[in-house]
Design an enzyme around this catalytic site. Sequence first.
Site: not given
Ligand code: ACO
Length: 321
Positions: A111, A248, A278
């Site tokens: 990214c 980004h 993204n």
């Molecule tokens: N729909 C419904 N529930 C979901 C989904 C979904 N799509 N995905 C995960 N869950 C659930 C999980 O299973 C978990 O359930 P549990 O509590 O029963 O175990 C719950 O939701 C919380 O999951 P987390 O992973 O803890 O959710 P979080 O609040 O951290 O959000 C996210 C996840 C959106 C991915 C966040 O961590 C994020 O945006 N991180 C940055 C990621 C990023 O930007 N990546 C790319 C950057 S680098 C690049 O661009 C290549």
Amino acid sequence: MNARIMGTGWKLPVFQADNEFLSKLVDTSDEWITERTGIRSRHLARDETTASLAEGAAKEALARSGLKASDLDLLIVATITSDTDTPSTACRVQAGLGASKAVAFDINAACSGFLYAVHIAEAFIRSGIYKNALLVGAETLSRLVDWKDRSTCILFGDGAGAAVLTASEEGGILSQTIASNGAKWSTLSCMGRPNQNPLNPEKTAPGYLTMDGREIFSFAVKTVPVCVEETLEKAGVSKEEVKYFLLHQANQRIIQSVARRLAQPEEKFPMNLDQCGNTSAASLPILLAQLDRQGSLQRGDKLILSGFGAGLTWGACLIEW
Ligand code: ACO
């Protein structure tokens, strides 16, 4: 000699997949995706390829720059989803444009890839080695994600953005900060095709993108503000003088948190992630080109571009438009 952006372009696949569409593929909902990420829809390639998207964005940027393909000295494509392992996407774009004089190659910095391309091109232009460079960020991440994994497949989209940089007496790239931390490589990775050589008959790699979302989130909100401050300090420019901070487009909550940490109003942080998701290396040049086309950028405006991603990699650059 400074490196100045003279033209921008972008290209998105025709098909738009909204959150409703994804909720038919995996156990998720529009509410969950919108609340956690801000993403409502993304473009997914059906017939398009990374090379065709890259070429579309490149042609538009070139046309708007006033340069001809034969004027280009350098052509860099930032991508982690080249259609071909070899040749590079850049060589295929070169052929499509007829940019026969250009040195063409790809770079892989996820990214942050577009910022890395700016870093390389600016050094070549500043040193006088090259005058005109075409930079493209292009991805078809839909080919890398596991469409059964709801924690990653909802985040990404496909597309390409491009910019033409040329040598200029004034303005352009004023300062940059670029960094990598390979010690954290496993935070976000994709192992690629399985090793099928006869020495490793049992070994297979997952082949899909895997990510520690929370770690990336925390890395981004801590690192980006520091990197932006450092970049501004190098040029002696204050945050208040910056018209837009282009970050980004990974997650709306990351962008809002960075805005708070920099004590700057959210209106200075344009976003398109609700419609594009993204798009990795394509995210910054798509956003830049869209702002340019809306007429939101005037000569002399100061802009920050900042990205972060797999590697880990990150960076920022300050531009005088
Ligand atoms: N729909 C419904 N529930 C979901 C989904 C979904 N799509 N995905 C995960 N869950 C659930 C999980 O299973 C978990 O359930 P549990 O509590 O029963 O175990 C719950 O939701 C919380 O999951 P987390 O992973 O803890 O959710 P979080 O609040 O951290 O959000 C996210 C996840 C959106 C991915 C966040 O961590 C994020 O945006 N991180 C940055 C990621 C990023 O930007 N990546 C790319 C950057 S680098 C690049 O661009 C290549």
